[in-house]
Design a protein around this motif. Sequence first.
Motif, PDB file in Angstrom:
ATOM      1  N   SER A  42       0.951   2.133 -10.274  1.00 50.90           N
ATOM      2  CA  SER A  42       0.599   3.330  -9.496  1.00 50.90           C
ATOM      3  C   SER A  42       1.052   4.616 -10.184  1.00 50.90           C
ATOM      4  O   SER A  42       0.365   5.640 -10.123  1.00 50.90           O
ATOM      5  N   PHE A  55       1.665   6.598  -6.886  1.00 57.76           N
ATOM      6  CA  PHE A  55       0.634   7.520  -7.373  1.00 57.76           C
ATOM      7  C   PHE A  55       1.142   8.959  -7.301  1.00 57.76           C
ATOM      8  O   PHE A  55       0.978   9.737  -8.247  1.00 57.76           O
ATOM      9  N   GLU A  56       1.757   9.312  -6.189  1.00 55.53           N
ATOM     10  CA  GLU A  56       2.290  10.671  -6.024  1.00 55.53           C
ATOM     11  C   GLU A  56       3.327  10.979  -7.103  1.00 55.53           C
ATOM     12  O   GLU A  56       3.299  12.049  -7.726  1.00 55.53           O
ATOM     13  N   LEU A  92       0.829  -1.202   0.000  1.00 55.24           N
ATOM     14  CA  LEU A  92       0.000   0.000   0.000  1.00 55.24           C
ATOM     15  C   LEU A  92       0.865   1.254   0.000  1.00 55.24           C
ATOM     16  O   LEU A  92       0.562   2.235  -0.696  1.00 55.24           O
ATOM     17  N   GLN A  93       1.946   1.233   0.760  1.00 53.94           N
ATOM     18  CA  GLN A  93       2.849   2.380   0.800  1.00 53.94           C
ATOM     19  C   GLN A  93       3.475   2.630  -0.572  1.00 53.94           C
ATOM     20  O   GLN A  93       3.556   3.774  -1.040  1.00 53.94           O
ATOM     21  N   ILE A 110       0.830   4.162  -2.886  1.00 51.11           N
ATOM     22  CA  ILE A 110       0.575   5.581  -2.588  1.00 51.11           C
ATOM     23  C   ILE A 110       1.712   6.451  -3.113  1.00 51.11           C
ATOM     24  O   ILE A 110       1.490   7.470  -3.783  1.00 51.11           O
ATOM     25  N   GLY A 114      -1.518   7.693 -11.237  1.00 51.68           N
ATOM     26  CA  GLY A 114      -1.244   9.086 -10.891  1.00 51.68           C
ATOM     27  C   GLY A 114      -1.197   9.984 -12.110  1.00 51.68           C
ATOM     28  O   GLY A 114      -1.757  11.093 -12.106  1.00 51.68           O
TER      29      GLY A 114
END
Length: 274
Positions: A115, A33-34, A26-27, A30, A119
């Motif tokens: 991811s 995505f950033e 999950l990290q 995230i 993003g």
Amino acid sequence: MAYSKPDKIMEITVENGVKKTKYASLQTLILGFEAGAFIALGYLLYIRITATMTGDFAGISSLVGASVFPIGLILTLLGGGELLTGNMMAVPLARMAKKITTGKLLYNWLLVTLSNFVGAIFVAYFFGHVVGLTETAPFLEKTVSIAQHKLEVSFIQAFVSGIGCNWLVASAVWLCYGAEDMSGKILGIWFPTMSFVAIGFQHVVANMFVIPAAIFAGHFTWMEYLQNFVPVFLGNAVGGTIFIAMAYYHAYRKHEPIKKSTTIFQPMRKTAAK
């Protein structure tokens, strides 16, 4: 500005490569995505600036645009993010140092690819399409022109262009790891990134923004994008893994000292003594 020598940068990069594979899924998603969004925002800024530069300023528009694009990589490396092109250098280096397995490397690349794409697509759709930042004149014409130039090249041209891109982007990441203060890191990121944009090399994550932005505006197809994605992905992987990670690993790795064996001569000395 304090900085580390290349052999020390290699050690730092190996540590970062190991660290990246230890993040929870999950990290990683995230942070990926950033990073994808940051690179897309940098490209959006490029389009917004260069599209309005016409007449006497048209000749320097690429240079000006290239000078603002690095904000995406700066935000990723200093603010926090997992970018595929950077991981194509750091994670393979950790694998070469035998600190991680090939399975962890591939899993990291998979999560970061997905991811980063989400993003970049988020920025392309909501800011480019919904807000209209890439779909009004003259920004639409610029977006479509950039996407068309990327799509019209052959497989081998896109592949080789991808190598050149990540040779420079991975170098920017390498220099960032070597700098010990924020200003040094920004300078280390800025110039190699600006160079690849000004030259026109293809970056797989940047393309995740600009080509879909043109697709959302009614130009091109997803199949055409896929035909660009594959060679650019492979080229970026070669540029980061071979031309930076492998090259510097073999140049700066520590070799075990050769131990001289004396066992052959010891019995002869004993015999002579008798």
